[in-house]
Design a protein around this motif. Structure first.
Motif, PDB file in Angstrom:
ATOM      1  N   ASN A 388      59.088  60.433  29.368  1.00  0.00           N
ATOM      2  CA  ASN A 388      59.110  60.105  27.944  1.00  0.00           C
ATOM      3  C   ASN A 388      59.526  61.349  27.177  1.00  0.00           C
ATOM      4  O   ASN A 388      59.019  62.441  27.428  1.00  0.00           O
ATOM      5  CB  ASN A 388      57.703  59.644  27.510  1.00  0.00           C
ATOM      6  N   LEU A 389      60.438  61.132  26.246  1.00  0.00           N
ATOM      7  CA  LEU A 389      60.946  62.221  25.416  1.00  0.00           C
ATOM      8  C   LEU A 389      59.816  63.033  24.773  1.00  0.00           C
ATOM      9  O   LEU A 389      59.920  64.246  24.605  1.00  0.00           O
ATOM     10  CB  LEU A 389      61.801  61.586  24.323  1.00  0.00           C
ATOM     11  N   LEU A 390      58.727  62.335  24.431  1.00  0.00           N
ATOM     12  CA  LEU A 390      57.608  62.979  23.729  1.00  0.00           C
ATOM     13  C   LEU A 390      57.049  64.185  24.457  1.00  0.00           C
ATOM     14  O   LEU A 390      56.583  65.124  23.832  1.00  0.00           O
ATOM     15  CB  LEU A 390      56.454  61.970  23.549  1.00  0.00           C
ATOM     16  N   VAL A 391      57.050  64.130  25.795  1.00  0.00           N
ATOM     17  CA  VAL A 391      56.378  65.192  26.544  1.00  0.00           C
ATOM     18  C   VAL A 391      57.321  66.293  27.019  1.00  0.00           C
ATOM     19  O   VAL A 391      56.904  67.219  27.698  1.00  0.00           O
ATOM     20  CB  VAL A 391      55.591  64.616  27.755  1.00  0.00           C
ATOM     21  N   THR A 392      58.596  66.210  26.664  1.00  0.00           N
ATOM     22  CA  THR A 392      59.528  67.266  27.053  1.00  0.00           C
ATOM     23  C   THR A 392      59.228  68.511  26.200  1.00  0.00           C
ATOM     24  O   THR A 392      58.740  68.377  25.073  1.00  0.00           O
ATOM     25  CB  THR A 392      60.986  66.835  26.817  1.00  0.00           C
ATOM     26  N   PRO A 393      59.511  69.703  26.721  1.00  0.00           N
ATOM     27  CA  PRO A 393      59.164  70.917  25.976  1.00  0.00           C
ATOM     28  C   PRO A 393      59.716  70.919  24.546  1.00  0.00           C
ATOM     29  O   PRO A 393      58.989  71.177  23.583  1.00  0.00           O
ATOM     30  CB  PRO A 393      59.796  72.033  26.802  1.00  0.00           C
ATOM     31  N   ARG A 394      61.002  70.588  24.403  1.00  0.00           N
ATOM     32  CA  ARG A 394      61.634  70.654  23.092  1.00  0.00           C
ATOM     33  C   ARG A 394      60.989  69.673  22.102  1.00  0.00           C
ATOM     34  O   ARG A 394      60.640  70.021  20.981  1.00  0.00           O
ATOM     35  CB  ARG A 394      63.111  70.305  23.254  1.00  0.00           C
ATOM     36  N   PHE A 395      60.817  68.413  22.534  1.00  0.00           N
ATOM     37  CA  PHE A 395      60.326  67.402  21.602  1.00  0.00           C
ATOM     38  C   PHE A 395      58.810  67.457  21.425  1.00  0.00           C
ATOM     39  O   PHE A 395      58.297  67.109  20.362  1.00  0.00           O
ATOM     40  CB  PHE A 395      60.827  66.006  21.993  1.00  0.00           C
ATOM     41  N   SER A 396      58.087  67.901  22.463  1.00  0.00           N
ATOM     42  CA  SER A 396      56.640  68.019  22.278  1.00  0.00           C
ATOM     43  C   SER A 396      56.333  69.114  21.251  1.00  0.00           C
ATOM     44  O   SER A 396      55.433  68.974  20.421  1.00  0.00           O
ATOM     45  CB  SER A 396      55.917  68.278  23.604  1.00  0.00           C
ATOM     46  N   ALA A 397      57.133  70.177  21.278  1.00  0.00           N
ATOM     47  CA  ALA A 397      56.929  71.245  20.288  1.00  0.00           C
ATOM     48  C   ALA A 397      57.225  70.720  18.881  1.00  0.00           C
ATOM     49  O   ALA A 397      56.467  70.954  17.934  1.00  0.00           O
ATOM     50  CB  ALA A 397      57.815  72.440  20.618  1.00  0.00           C
ATOM     51  N   MET A 398      58.335  69.977  18.747  1.00  0.00           N
ATOM     52  CA  MET A 398      58.694  69.411  17.438  1.00  0.00           C
ATOM     53  C   MET A 398      57.620  68.441  16.962  1.00  0.00           C
ATOM     54  O   MET A 398      57.268  68.380  15.786  1.00  0.00           O
ATOM     55  CB  MET A 398      60.029  68.654  17.539  1.00  0.00           C
ATOM     56  N   MET A 399      57.106  67.656  17.924  1.00  0.00           N
ATOM     57  CA  MET A 399      56.108  66.632  17.581  1.00  0.00           C
ATOM     58  C   MET A 399      54.802  67.283  17.136  1.00  0.00           C
ATOM     59  O   MET A 399      54.175  66.830  16.175  1.00  0.00           O
ATOM     60  CB  MET A 399      55.884  65.738  18.803  1.00  0.00           C
ATOM     61  N   ARG A 400      54.409  68.338  17.863  1.00  0.00           N
ATOM     62  CA  ARG A 400      53.161  69.022  17.514  1.00  0.00           C
ATOM     63  C   ARG A 400      53.207  69.483  16.049  1.00  0.00           C
ATOM     64  O   ARG A 400      52.267  69.302  15.298  1.00  0.00           O
ATOM     65  CB  ARG A 400      52.957  70.218  18.446  1.00  0.00           C
ATOM     66  N   ASP A 401      54.340  70.052  15.660  1.00  0.00           N
ATOM     67  CA  ASP A 401      54.477  70.553  14.281  1.00  0.00           C
ATOM     68  C   ASP A 401      54.572  69.417  13.264  1.00  0.00           C
ATOM     69  O   ASP A 401      53.869  69.391  12.273  1.00  0.00           O
ATOM     70  CB  ASP A 401      55.755  71.393  14.146  1.00  0.00           C
ATOM     71  N   SER A 402      55.475  68.470  13.548  1.00  0.00           N
ATOM     72  CA  SER A 402      55.793  67.488  12.504  1.00  0.00           C
ATOM     73  C   SER A 402      54.761  66.367  12.415  1.00  0.00           C
ATOM     74  O   SER A 402      54.652  65.712  11.373  1.00  0.00           O
ATOM     75  CB  SER A 402      57.194  66.915  12.720  1.00  0.00           C
ATOM     76  N   SER A 403      53.981  66.153  13.465  1.00  0.00           N
ATOM     77  CA  SER A 403      53.000  65.061  13.416  1.00  0.00           C
ATOM     78  C   SER A 403      51.903  65.345  12.383  1.00  0.00           C
ATOM     79  O   SER A 403      51.253  64.416  11.908  1.00  0.00           O
ATOM     80  CB  SER A 403      52.381  64.817  14.793  1.00  0.00           C
ATOM     81  N   VAL A 404      51.724  66.616  12.033  1.00  0.00           N
ATOM     82  CA  VAL A 404      50.727  66.946  10.999  1.00  0.00           C
ATOM     83  C   VAL A 404      51.127  66.253   9.689  1.00  0.00           C
ATOM     84  O   VAL A 404      50.304  65.608   9.025  1.00  0.00           O
ATOM     85  CB  VAL A 404      50.639  68.486  10.801  1.00  0.00           C
ATOM     86  N   GLY A 405      52.411  66.359   9.360  1.00  0.00           N
ATOM     87  CA  GLY A 405      52.916  65.714   8.142  1.00  0.00           C
ATOM     88  C   GLY A 405      52.850  64.197   8.244  1.00  0.00           C
ATOM     89  O   GLY A 405      52.482  63.511   7.287  1.00  0.00           O
TER      90      GLY A 405
END
Ligand code: NDP
Length: 470
Positions: A388-405
């Motif tokens: 799943n794209l969500l758990v890849t290094p690049r997208f998990s990092a983006m998700m960690r940051d942007s999910s706060v918003g």
């Protein structure tokens, strides 16, 4: 015969595709059910007139093309395609290629491929995206069929496809229905992208009381950042457009009831059939259905009353930054779902859908084109077996940051009554997907209680039954 290729169906897409082929690939013979359109089309072809052979019947069309003949059908999807194939069959010879370039349901493409299997004819099901403009100047093209069939049309398709940094946005994605399936998922993601943008617009309009011109500036600014995409650009431009009659924003004069031709719905249905959670896409389809129920919604607002604007003292600049983050996080979830559906389909339908290639050919030409897809392509290239794209290094990092918003925006909308079905679904998907210990143990207990379904234990032994009434 003068032409190297033929096309049937001079509607919006067919006429533009024909001009694109005439300009960039080869001389093309064209036909259309309503024959007057053929003459009108030819008369208006300007400098390309000599590269177009107008044909008033299918016999004339077939006679105008050098064998083996590739013939594109670009009519309304469904029965029209079957009728055209049936009418063409007796006129064609072994080796000729029929290409259905409309928005076919991929199940029909699988069936048509089977029906033509022993005919000596070759069938290609090809998804084309990019609307009118894409068809004319370079669409994204998703091809299904045999590898050999693809090889025969590849040079022509490469000549007419969109290009991303010089690379043509066309690829062979698998056998029979693979191309139309991928186009279906493309459209499902497109529905999700559009719905999520519309929800952000709703928060700006109904929560912050912003005017369209003000929103247009913000979307234009976002288009310079990680959200950079065709749809964000279209959003900025549509919000900025003025109504000729009232002089106000055109978007304010448009009925809030969205149409659909069904490809987004097919994406949701196929996700369910394959057993992959595509909740953001499903919510987007449901939101279009609810949008069309204008009269019922008006009646319901009478029952429950309207929502109120957010308090004027709220930190607007802070919320606008969170909206950008929210859209990015929800987009990651929506694309993760779409790509998971395609990975699931590979197993279910015997295709080996090349996920990195799909992301690559969506980078230009199609409606969901964006910089973001370049990052998805790079991710699947680096990690081909990713679940799943969500758990890849690049997208998990983006998700960690942007999910706060995303979390803040969904919470704010929920407490103020602003509907955010797709954004909420994206957040719920993320939160469910990352929770190692879920709550289905209780569901299993309930199922065993009333239906003796049995359950596995955490220690791995099973199946067990509970002594529920002891
Ligand atoms: P249009 O409505 O503009 O044109 C439809 C074409 O189909 C016309 O040439 C029409 O012929 C022909 N047609 C309809 N019914 C029949 C029939 N029973 N037998 C023979 N011909 C028939 O449609 P579009 O160009 O927009 O769409 C064509 C295909 O491309 C569809 O499958 C659509 O879903 C798909 N598509 C559309 C996109 C878009 O942005 N519009 C984007 C991507 C794909 P006549 O002139 O005689 O009526």
């Amino acid at each position: 015969p003068e032409a190297e290729i033929g096309l049937i169906g001079l509607g919006v897409m067919g006429s533009n595709l024909a001009l694109n082929i005439a300009e960039n690939a080869s001389t093309i013979a064209v036909a259309n059910r309503t024959t007057e359109k053929v003459d009108a089309f030819h008369a208006e072809a300007g400098a390309l007139k000599d590269r177009i052979v107008p044909c008033r019947s299918l016999e004339a069309l077939v006679g105008a093309i050098r064998a083996p003949r590739p013939i594109i059908i670009m009519t309304k999807a469904g029965a029209a395609v079957d009728e055209q194939i049936a009418a063409l069959r007796p006129l064609l010879q072994a080796g000729d290629i029929i290409i259905d370039a409309g928005n076919a349901n991929f199940h029909d493409t699988v069936r048509r491929s089977k029906e033509l299997e022993d005919s000596g004819l070759t069938f290609i099901g090809m998804g084309v995206s990019g609307g009118e403009e894409g068809a004319r100047h370079g669409p994204s093209i998703m091809v299904g069929g045999t590898a050999e069939a693809y090889q025969r049309v590849e040079p022509m398709l490469k000549a007419i496809a969109a290009r991303f940094e010089g690379e043509p946005c066309v690829a062979h994605l698998g056998a029979d229905g693979a191309g139309h399936f991928v186009k279906t998922i493309h459209n499902g993601i497109e529905y999700a992208d559009m719905q999520m943008i519309a929800e952000i617009y709703g928060i700006m309009r109904d929560g912050l009381g912003m005017a369209p011109a003000e929103m247009a500036d913000i979307f234009a600014r976002w288009n310079e950042g990680p959200l950079n995409s065709y749809l964000i650009d279209v959003t900025a431009k549509t919000l900025a457009a003025k109504d000729a009659e009232t002089g106000g924003a055109l978007v304010d004069q448009i009925l809030d009831s969205a149409g659909q031709k069904g490809t987004g719905r097919w994406a949701a249905i196929e996700a369910q059939m394959i057993g992959v959670a595509a909740t953001t896409i499903e919510s987007a389809v449901a939101a279009r259905i609810l949008s069309a129920m204008k009269a019922e919604r008006e009646a319901a607002e009478q029952v429950f009353g309207p929502i109120e604007l957010l308090d004027a003292s709220i930190d607007r600049a802070g919320i606008i930054d969170q909206l950008e983050q929210a859209l990015l996080a929800a987009k990651i979830a929506a694309y993760a779902q779409g790509f998971a559906v395609m990975a699931g389909a590979s197993a279910d339908h015997g295709w080996d859908l090349p996920l990195a290639t799909i992301a690559r050919i969506w980078r230009a030409g199609c409606i969901i084109r964006s910089q973001f897809l370049d990052e998805i392509a790079a991710t699947f290239e680096a990690e081909s077996g990713t679940a799943n794209l969500l758990v890849t290094p690049r997208f998990s990092a983006m998700m960690r940051d942007s999910s706060v918003g995303l979390r803040k925006i969904v919470a704010l909308s929920a407490t103020s009554g602003i509907p955010t079905p797709a954004l909420s679904a994206a957040l719920a998907y993320y939160d469910t997907y990352r929770q190692a210990r879920g709550t289905a143990n209780l569901i299993q207990a309930q199922r065993d209680f009333f239906g003796a379904h049995g359950f596995e234990r955490l220690d791995g032994s099973g199946p067990h039954h509970g002594q529920w009434n002891a």
